[in-house]
Write an enzyme that holds these catalytic residues in place. Structure first.
Site, PDB file in Angstrom:
ATOM      1  CG  ASP A 495      -1.890   1.167   1.207  1.00  0.00           C
ATOM      2  OD1 ASP A 495      -2.034   1.804   0.139  1.00  0.00           O
ATOM      3  OD2 ASP A 495      -2.497   1.452   2.247  1.00  0.00           O
ATOM      4  CD  GLU A 504      -1.836   2.516 -12.704  1.00  0.00           C
ATOM      5  OE1 GLU A 504      -2.080   3.523 -13.392  1.00  0.00           O
ATOM      6  OE2 GLU A 504      -0.986   1.669 -13.019  1.00  0.00           O
TER       7      GLU A 504
END
Length: 520
Positions: A495, A504
């Site tokens: 993350d 993404e």
């Protein structure tokens, strides 16, 4: 709250859902049982045994699982194992309503243009011409707009809407999709071919869309974009036939025009010209795209020539030799990823079974069921009921695409194991995974907070309802290489904003998630 390695769907479950808890060997300790407890007061409502989950390479093994499907009273709960407690979760038949709306609003948040951003005139690459192209959805973490990606997203949303229109109450799905379709119409050249994408020449820094002022460019036409355009618009035309006959006709005529171009031109594969470095979305086997376009036009017009031409591509693809390292290159398979769109064509044929020969129907049915059964076998051999042996870029979207195939098999057979396995992919995404993440921004207790998404990064405010790409065992970006080396594939996620190969977002991952969520 303190995090333990007890993994549950952090949003929760509907009353009659299958409900499974997963726990690491460390968190389990010496415990042999788990307890389901009311969040308010801690009353134990069920105690059940923990059994060893399958040891699989993808998770790294060493996990246990328990079944609490018998708990069917609405409320808020947590799981306790020894002294360890899970994140809280909810039992309610409307537990996913807010999540569905949030993941749909992501498309509205991704709108381009509207007098705010990217309003300049685009150069048509290599021609000296210019063209005004406005609208569409920003594709992913960047601000490009890509026809192959947009086509897949529209198809997922329309197919989900057709199957479960009631799940879209409170959201104008056809209005939102129309915004993308109106952009796609602008991407068609006079001769019917379709430009592959519109973007700037290079990716911009993490700035807001209205701050990207570089020159826009229309990339060269491609067979993939032209065929996806034809298939998508032909199908979409049916949804507007009553509400806006003129727009419906415009979509269908544009699709026919694109197909006429395809009939008269050999394959044109897209590769980024050296001056353009934004997302490529290249594809060097476009038989599935041509098949999708032809099936869709057959469904929309009833013209048999489209069907006969589609089936030629299907038969040709069957002759491919199996490639164990790349299972998507193993003869004919149904696919729902942006490079593998055969499933969309086949699903549209199934919507028109009354126009097909019995032998073809039988072949299609048996192929779908056989493919789905392979995914069931993979689920059964996985610690977390994960349906793929390949954990690559966009894995969260990919398992939703595989779930789509299992849902097709469920529609054909009524076998509940198919829909249960499809639902298990939703559970994985929402928390039943070895990293304890809910991979949708703004949802669950431990959700993604640093997505590779320019508006979130620039505004310092995470946009809700976005599905992160998820674990990628190949470690395709510098951050992943530095921080995730040596981890099992399902733990190869970070993350972190720089990790574009794991964190993404993309419209076609969200659309795949929406389709699966509304179906299960």
């Amino acid at each position: 709250m303190k995090e333990s390695e007890i993994f549950i769907n952090q949003l929760g479950y509907r009353i009659l859902d299958n409900k499974n808890v997963f726990v690491s060997k460390t968190a389990k300790g010496e415990a042999e049982q788990f307890s389901v407890c009311e969040k308010a007061g801690g009353k134990v409502v069920l105690t059940g045994p923990l059994i060893a989950a399958p040891d699989d390479e993808e998770s790294g093994g060493g996990y246990f699982t328990g079944d609490f499907s018998a708990v069917q009273t609405p409320g808020e709960y947590y799981i306790q194992i020894g002294e360890e407690k899970s994140f809280p979760f909810t039992l309610s038949d409307n537990v996913y309503d807010e999540l569905t709306l949030s993941t749909l609003k992501y498309f509205t948040d991704s709108r381009c243009g509207q007098g705010i951003c990217h309003t300049g005139i685009a150069e048509v690459y290599g021609t000296g011409e210019q063209k005004n192209v406005q609208g569409g959805w920003h594709d992913a973490g960047d601000y490009g707009r890509y026809v192959v990606a947009g086509s897949k997203a529209v198809m997922d949303l329309l197919l989900g809407y057709k199957k479960c229109p009631q799940k879209f109450s409170g959201f104008d799905l056809l209005g939102e999709v129309r915004f993308e379709l109106e952009w796609m119409l602008q991407m068609q050249r006079e001769d019917g071919a379709v430009y592959h994408k519109i973007s700037c020449y290079h990716f911009c820094p993490f700035i807001m869309p209205q701050e990207e002022k570089d020159q826009l460019v229309l990339a060269p036409v491609s067979t993939a974009a032209t065929a996806d355009f034809a298939g998508c618009l032909a199908y979409a035309s049916g949804f507007y036939k009553e509400s806006d006959p003129k727009f419906s006709a415009q979509l269908l005529q544009a699709a026919i025009k694109a197909q006429n171009y395809l009939f008269s031109h050999d394959d044109e594969f897209y590769i980024n010209p050296p001056e353009i470095t934004t997302g490529g979305y290249g594809d060097h086997d476009v038989r599935d795209e041509r098949y999708f376009a032809l099936c869709s036009l057959f469904a929309a017009t009833g013209e048999k020539n489209y069907l006969s031409q589609a089936l030629k591509y299907r038969e040709d693809k069957k002759k491919d030799k199996p490639d164990p390292k790349h299972p998507w290159n193993c003869g004919w398979q149904e696919g729902f990823g942006w490079p593998f769109v055969s499933g969309y064509g086949t699903e549209l044929l199934l919507e028109n079974e009354d126009k097909l020969d019995a032998d073809l129907i039988s072949e299609i049915h048996s192929g779908i069921i056989s493919q789905a059964e392979k995914y069931l076998e993979t689920c059964d051999a996985s610690a977390f009921k994960y349906c793929s042996k390949f954990v690559f870029w966009g894995s969260n979207g990919a398992i939703c695409d595989l779930a789509h195939i299992m849902l097709m098999a469920f529609d054909l057979t009524g076998r509940k194991e198919f829909i249960k396995a499809a639902k298990a992919q939703i559970d994985f995404i929402l928390g039943c995974n070895p990293l304890n993440y809910c991979y949708v921004t703004g949802a669950g207790t431990k959700s993604v907070v640093h997505p590779h998404h320019r508006p979130s990064g620039a505004s310092k405010k995470v946009y809700p309802g976005m599905l992160a790409g998820g674990p990628c065992g190949a470690l395709l970006d510098a951050y992943a290489k530095e921080h995730l080396a040596g981890q099992p594939a399902l733990k190869c996620y970070a993350d972190a904003e720089p990790s574009y190969s794991t964190n993404e977002v993309a419209i076609y991952w969200n659309s795949a998630f929406v389709y699966t969520l509304v179906r299960v």
